[in-house]
Design a protein around this motif. Structure first.
Motif, short mmCIF file in Angstrom:
data_model
loop_
_atom_site.label_atom_id
_atom_site.label_comp_id
_atom_site.label_asym_id
_atom_site.label_seq_id
_atom_site.Cartn_x
_atom_site.Cartn_y
_atom_site.Cartn_z
N VAL A 140 0.86 -1.19 0.00
CA VAL A 140 0.00 0.00 0.00
C VAL A 140 0.89 1.24 0.00
O VAL A 140 1.73 1.40 0.89
CB VAL A 140 -0.93 0.03 1.22
CG1 VAL A 140 -1.88 1.23 1.12
CG2 VAL A 140 -1.72 -1.26 1.36
N GLU A 141 0.70 2.07 -1.02
CA GLU A 141 1.42 3.35 -1.08
C GLU A 141 0.42 4.47 -0.90
O GLU A 141 -0.63 4.48 -1.55
CB GLU A 141 2.16 3.51 -2.41
CG GLU A 141 3.00 4.79 -2.48
CD GLU A 141 3.86 4.88 -3.72
OE1 GLU A 141 4.59 5.88 -3.84
OE2 GLU A 141 3.80 3.96 -4.56
N VAL A 142 0.76 5.41 -0.03
CA VAL A 142 -0.10 6.57 0.25
C VAL A 142 0.70 7.83 -0.04
O VAL A 142 1.83 7.98 0.42
CB VAL A 142 -0.58 6.58 1.71
CG1 VAL A 142 -1.48 7.81 1.96
CG2 VAL A 142 -1.34 5.31 2.03
N GLU A 143 0.08 8.73 -0.79
CA GLU A 143 0.73 10.00 -1.11
C GLU A 143 -0.31 11.11 -0.95
O GLU A 143 -1.40 11.03 -1.50
CB GLU A 143 1.27 10.00 -2.54
CG GLU A 143 2.06 11.23 -2.91
CD GLU A 143 2.67 11.09 -4.31
OE1 GLU A 143 3.80 10.58 -4.40
OE2 GLU A 143 1.99 11.46 -5.29
N SER A 144 0.02 12.14 -0.20
CA SER A 144 -0.88 13.27 -0.05
C SER A 144 -0.39 14.41 -0.93
O SER A 144 0.78 14.48 -1.30
CB SER A 144 -0.97 13.71 1.42
OG SER A 144 0.32 14.04 1.92
N GLY A 145 -1.31 15.31 -1.25
CA GLY A 145 -0.94 16.42 -2.11
C GLY A 145 -2.07 17.41 -2.22
O GLY A 145 -3.10 17.29 -1.56
N ARG A 146 -1.86 18.41 -3.08
CA ARG A 146 -2.88 19.43 -3.34
C ARG A 146 -3.09 19.49 -4.84
O ARG A 146 -2.17 19.84 -5.59
CB ARG A 146 -2.48 20.78 -2.75
CG ARG A 146 -2.20 20.71 -1.25
CD ARG A 146 -2.00 22.07 -0.64
NE ARG A 146 -3.25 22.81 -0.52
CZ ARG A 146 -4.04 22.76 0.56
NH1 ARG A 146 -3.72 21.97 1.59
NH2 ARG A 146 -5.15 23.47 0.62
N TRP A 147 -4.26 19.13 -5.26
CA TRP A 147 -4.56 19.03 -6.69
C TRP A 147 -4.90 20.41 -7.26
O TRP A 147 -5.61 21.17 -6.63
CB TRP A 147 -5.77 18.08 -6.88
CG TRP A 147 -6.06 17.80 -8.30
CD1 TRP A 147 -6.98 18.41 -9.11
CD2 TRP A 147 -5.41 16.81 -9.11
NE1 TRP A 147 -6.94 17.87 -10.37
CE2 TRP A 147 -5.99 16.89 -10.39
CE3 TRP A 147 -4.39 15.88 -8.87
CZ2 TRP A 147 -5.58 16.06 -11.43
CZ3 TRP A 147 -4.00 15.06 -9.91
CH2 TRP A 147 -4.58 15.15 -11.17
N PRO A 148 -4.34 20.74 -8.46
CA PRO A 148 -3.60 19.89 -9.38
C PRO A 148 -2.08 20.06 -9.34
O PRO A 148 -1.38 19.36 -10.05
CB PRO A 148 -4.13 20.34 -10.74
CG PRO A 148 -4.33 21.82 -10.55
CD PRO A 148 -4.81 21.98 -9.13
N MET A 149 -1.56 20.99 -8.52
CA MET A 149 -0.12 21.27 -8.60
C MET A 149 0.73 20.09 -8.19
O MET A 149 1.87 19.94 -8.65
CB MET A 149 0.22 22.48 -7.73
CG MET A 149 -0.36 23.79 -8.27
SD MET A 149 0.14 24.20 -9.95
CE MET A 149 1.85 24.66 -9.69
#
Length: 368
Positions: A140-149
């Motif tokens: 399981v890979e989890v990645e957080s971010g702010r879409w779309p940048m």
């Protein structure tokens, strides 16, 4: 969407050199293509009056994003011989742009940030055992971010690998991690990819999530083959980029939704104070703009004049003189509008025209 990431562009005087450049890596000779584009753009800057030191400051970082695979671009800003801001663009600009003037040409960058939606992407995979090797694993890979940048500036990621037989005991740890992201405001949406044959492992994880987190969960299967996706290792691309694009296109952040609802209520009471460029300019003059609403695609045709302060903005030079502005100059509408929006601490809400068509392509939510 808050615009604080642009503050540094308005903390010092211009003139500003602003560049939007296609720096895609999907050609046989990307460095040569980028160098050719930059040669044309640097010539345009010099012809517009840019000094050599400012052009040289930009040249040092043009195409320095080689670690980002696929199609993308750069937004670059410099003034007084100093590089001030470099940002990656999830998509290359429709055309390369070079401008030199008193204000930075930053609206395309601001629009590219919208809706600035915090999310978490979760890729769940069951790997078969290798002959004579380790047992089957759940990865399981989890990645957080702010879409779309985050498509080209991925956020932090974690990988969990456990034997299939231990998954039920380990899944609660991953569930707590997702709950923490949601509670901390780092994941308004959680996108979980699990393909055919992984239904049981997905069910174990989803069953451990609290209801308030499951309500944010969207489950998908892969929509692209491995050949269509940029390589993950060092690619500079977001986890589940294509799946996220299909699910999040046109979606607003929670804060933008709240402002849109407030704008509709305000407009029902008096559209003349909310809709159109005249209403926007009046609100900015009075420092009453809580948020600028902007239709995308952006098509602004008004003419704007500005003075020395962000509240000194007007539809005519005579109107600006009536505000006792010490200087009066006409500026490109998109540059003047964003300068005043940032300078008066207003936010930006970018809306597709089909969601809410705005007169002149703009509207304003007033402060209480």
């Amino acid at each position: 969407m808050r615009l604080s990431f642009l503050d540094r562009l308005y903390e010092r005087p211009g003139p500003w050199a602003s560049v939007y450049l296609d720096t895609s890596q999907d050609t046989d000779d990307p460095d040569g293509a980028i160098a050719l584009r930059w040669r044309h753009l640097s010539g345009e800057l010099v012809a517009a009056g840019a000094d050599g030191a400012t052009v040289d400051a930009l040249a040092e970082v043009v195409g320095a994003d080689r670690e980002v695979a696929g199609r993308h671009g750069q937004a670059l800003f410099a003034a007084g011989g100093r590089l001030v801001l470099v940002e990656e663009l999830p998509d290359p600009p429709q055309r390369d742009v070079a401008r030199f003037g008193p204000l930075p040409h930053a609206l395309p960058l601001a629009v590219g940030y919208a809706p600035d939606l915090p999310y978490a992407a979760v890729a769940l995979e069951r790997l078969p055992a290798e002959d004579g090797g380790a047992p089957e694993e759940v990865v399981v890979e989890v990645e957080s971010g702010r879409w779309p940048m985050s498509r080209v500036v991925p956020g932090p990621s974690d990988v969990l690998r456990v034997p299939v037989g231990d998954w039920e005991q380990e899944a609660p740890h991953m569930a707590r991690h997702l709950e923490h992201l949601a509670a901390g405001g780092d994941a308004e949406v959680i996108v979980l990819r699990a393909d055919e044959g992984e239904e049981r492992e997905r069910g174990v994880l989803v069953g451990r999530l609290p209801r308030r987190v499951r309500d944010r969960l969207l489950t998908v299967r892969s929509i692209a083959t491995a050949e269509e996706l940029p390589p993950r290792g060092g690619s500079g691309r977001a986890l589940l980029e294509q799946e996220l694009g299909a699910l999040l296109a046109g979606r607003l952040s929670a804060s933008d939704h709240a402002r849109l609802d407030a704008y509709r209520a305000q407009q029902a009471q008096g559209p003349e104070a909310s809709d159109g460029m005249a209403a926007v300019v009046t609100a900015l003059q009075q420092g009453r703009a809580d948020a600028l609403l902007l239709n995308e695609p952006v098509r602004l045709t008004a003419r704007l004049w500005v003075g020395a302060e962000p509240t000194q903005i007007a539809l005519s030079p005579d109107e600006l003189r009536a505000l006792r502005a010490p200087v009066v100059r006409e500026e490109p509408v998109e540059d003047a509008l964003l300068w005043s929006t940032v300078g008066t601490a207003a936010e930006l809400v970018v809306l597709p025209r089909e969601t809410l068509p705005l007169r002149d392509g703009v509207g304003v939510l007033l402060r209480p």
